[in-house]
Design an enzyme around this catalytic site. Sequence first.
Site, PDB file in Angstrom:
ATOM      1  N   SER A 112      28.031 134.087 -57.717  1.00 34.24           N
ATOM      2  CA  SER A 112      29.174 134.925 -58.084  1.00 34.24           C
ATOM      3  C   SER A 112      28.712 136.367 -58.161  1.00 34.24           C
ATOM      4  O   SER A 112      27.532 136.662 -57.986  1.00 34.24           O
ATOM      5  CB  SER A 112      29.727 134.502 -59.440  1.00 34.24           C
ATOM      6  N   LYS A 113      29.642 137.242 -58.433  1.00 30.86           N
ATOM      7  CA  LYS A 113      29.373 138.678 -58.557  1.00 30.86           C
ATOM      8  C   LYS A 113      28.171 138.972 -59.460  1.00 30.86           C
ATOM      9  O   LYS A 113      27.433 139.926 -59.249  1.00 30.86           O
ATOM     10  CB  LYS A 113      30.604 139.381 -59.144  1.00 30.86           C
ATOM     11  N   ARG A 114      28.025 138.124 -60.478  1.00 27.54           N
ATOM     12  CA  ARG A 114      26.919 138.317 -61.425  1.00 27.54           C
ATOM     13  C   ARG A 114      25.566 138.367 -60.733  1.00 27.54           C
ATOM     14  O   ARG A 114      24.612 138.964 -61.215  1.00 27.54           O
ATOM     15  CB  ARG A 114      26.892 137.134 -62.409  1.00 27.54           C
ATOM     16  N   GLY A 149      24.875 139.775 -58.028  1.00 25.95           N
ATOM     17  CA  GLY A 149      24.746 140.943 -57.157  1.00 25.95           C
ATOM     18  C   GLY A 149      25.776 140.854 -56.050  1.00 25.95           C
ATOM     19  O   GLY A 149      26.855 140.314 -56.247  1.00 25.95           O
TER      20      GLY A 149
END
Length: 477
Positions: A206-208, A210
Site C-alpha cells: 500500500s501507499k505506506r 512508498g
Amino acid sequence: MIPPIRVRFAPSPTGSLHIGGIRTALFNYLFAKHYAGTFLVRIEDTDRERSEKRFEIEILESLKWLGLVWDEYPIRQSERLPFYRDAAARLVSAGLAYEEEGPAGKAVKFKMPETKIKFPDMVSGPIEFDASLFDDLVIIKSDGFPTYHFACVIDDHEMNISHVIRGADHISNTPRQIAIYEAFGWKAPEFAHLPLVFGIDGTLLSKRHGAVSLAEYRKEGYLPVGILNYLALLGWASGGSQELFTLQEIANLFSLEHVSQANARFDTEKLKWLNSEHIRKLSNDDFCARLKTYLQEYEPDGLRSDDGRLNKVMPLYKERIRTFREFMEQACFFFQDEISYDPKAVQQHFKGEETRKMLEEWTKILERDGNFEDPALLEALLRSSAEKLGVKAGLLIHPTRVAISGRSATPGLFETMVILGQNLVLKRLRYVVEYYDNFSENTSSLLRGEDTGGGEMSDSPQPDLPPQGGKGTEIGL
Ligand code: GLU
C-alpha cells in the site's frame, strides 16, 4: 481442439495504475503472447461515482509506456448498457432474477442458487464455495448501470475470454460469477488467481510502503523493462536461476504452472538492481536518448540547457546509476553554479593545514601547466606534482575530487576535470583553499547531527560558507 487463448486486463478507472494492476496486466499479456493468443483491455467504468475519464486515459497511456499493448480496440462498459439490461431481462423472464423496489428506484437481483460451486483454479488448484451462504446479487443497480459481477460475466462471455487471470483478492467473486454463467447456460472461462503483492514488511502493499502508482516509478526513472522484469518475478519463476529477462524472453518461458501460490514480496532494492542491469544492457546512444527524455520531462530546471556538457556527462553514468533519478543526484555538480558538499567526504578528505597547503600549491600548478584537453596529461601532472610535494598521488586525488564535485565518488577524476573545464576546476579549488577552515568547522557541526536533512548530501551549500561565485565573479559553465 484447444480454443484460441483470449485474455483481458479489466481495470476500473477509479485511480491510477498501480503495482498490483500492472502485474495483473503483465501476466495476462505474457500468457497471451506465450500461446500466440489475444490480449484485450476492458475499461470497467460502471461505478459512476468513482470512475473518471482522466484515470482511463492515464491507465491506457501507462500500459502503452510499459509496452503492454492490446490487440483489439478497448471495450468500455459504460457504452454497453443496453446489452446488460437485455441480459438481465432474460434472466428475469426465466425466473432466475427479479426486480426489487428500493429507496433509490428499481434494481434487478440475481437469485443465488443453493448449491456448491467448484472450479479448478490454475494457480491454487480446486476451490469450492457453498453458494447457499451468498446473498442474492444486485446485477442492475437502480441507476440502470450493471454491477461489476454482472457486466464482467456478460463481457467475458461476449469477448470469448478463455482465461480470467486476476489477483487472489477476486477468488470469492469467482463462484458468484460462475453462478451467473450457469444461469445463462454458458461455459465459464478458466480462472487463475495470482498471489497478492505484499510489502517487504509482510503487509499488503500500500501507499505506506512508498511508491505504488506507475506514475511514481516513471518519475523515479525506471525503464519499462526493469519494472516488467521485476513484476514478472513477483509470483512467477522461470525454474532456472536466471533473473534478468527481456519481455520477449519471459513471454517465451511463461506458464501459469510456474506461478506460485505464495504471496509475493515487493522489494525495491531488487527492482533497482534489475533496473540497473537493464540500463547497462542499453547501447550508449539508447541510454543517452532515454535519459535525456527523462531529464526533459522530470528535471527541466535541474540542468542548464548545456547540451554539449550533458552529452559528455551522460555516458559516464551508464554503469553508475540504478535509476535515471540517480543521475541527477550524482551528476548535478556538473551543472550547478553552487555545489553542495557531502559532510562525510569533507571530513574524510579535507584534513588539516597540510591538505590546504597542498591544494593551494596544486591549484597554482594547474593554473600554470594544466592541459584541460587531455585527461592523461592531467593525470601525469597530478602524479609529478604529488611527487614534488612529497605525498602519495591518492592524497591529492581525493581532496581534489571532493573540492570540484562535493562528493567522494565521481567518474574518473581527470575525465571529470576535462568536462568541467579549467575555469570551473580552478574556481572550485580556490574556493576550498580560501574557506578551508569554514569547511572543517561546518562539517564538524553537521556531523554532530545539526544538519536538517540528515541525508548523505545536503542539498544546498553549507550555511556558513559564502556563495561560491565569490567576489562578484560568476562561475561560468
Ligand atoms: N475491474 C476489476 C478490478 O479492477 C476487474 C476484476 C476482474 O479482472 O474481473 O479489480
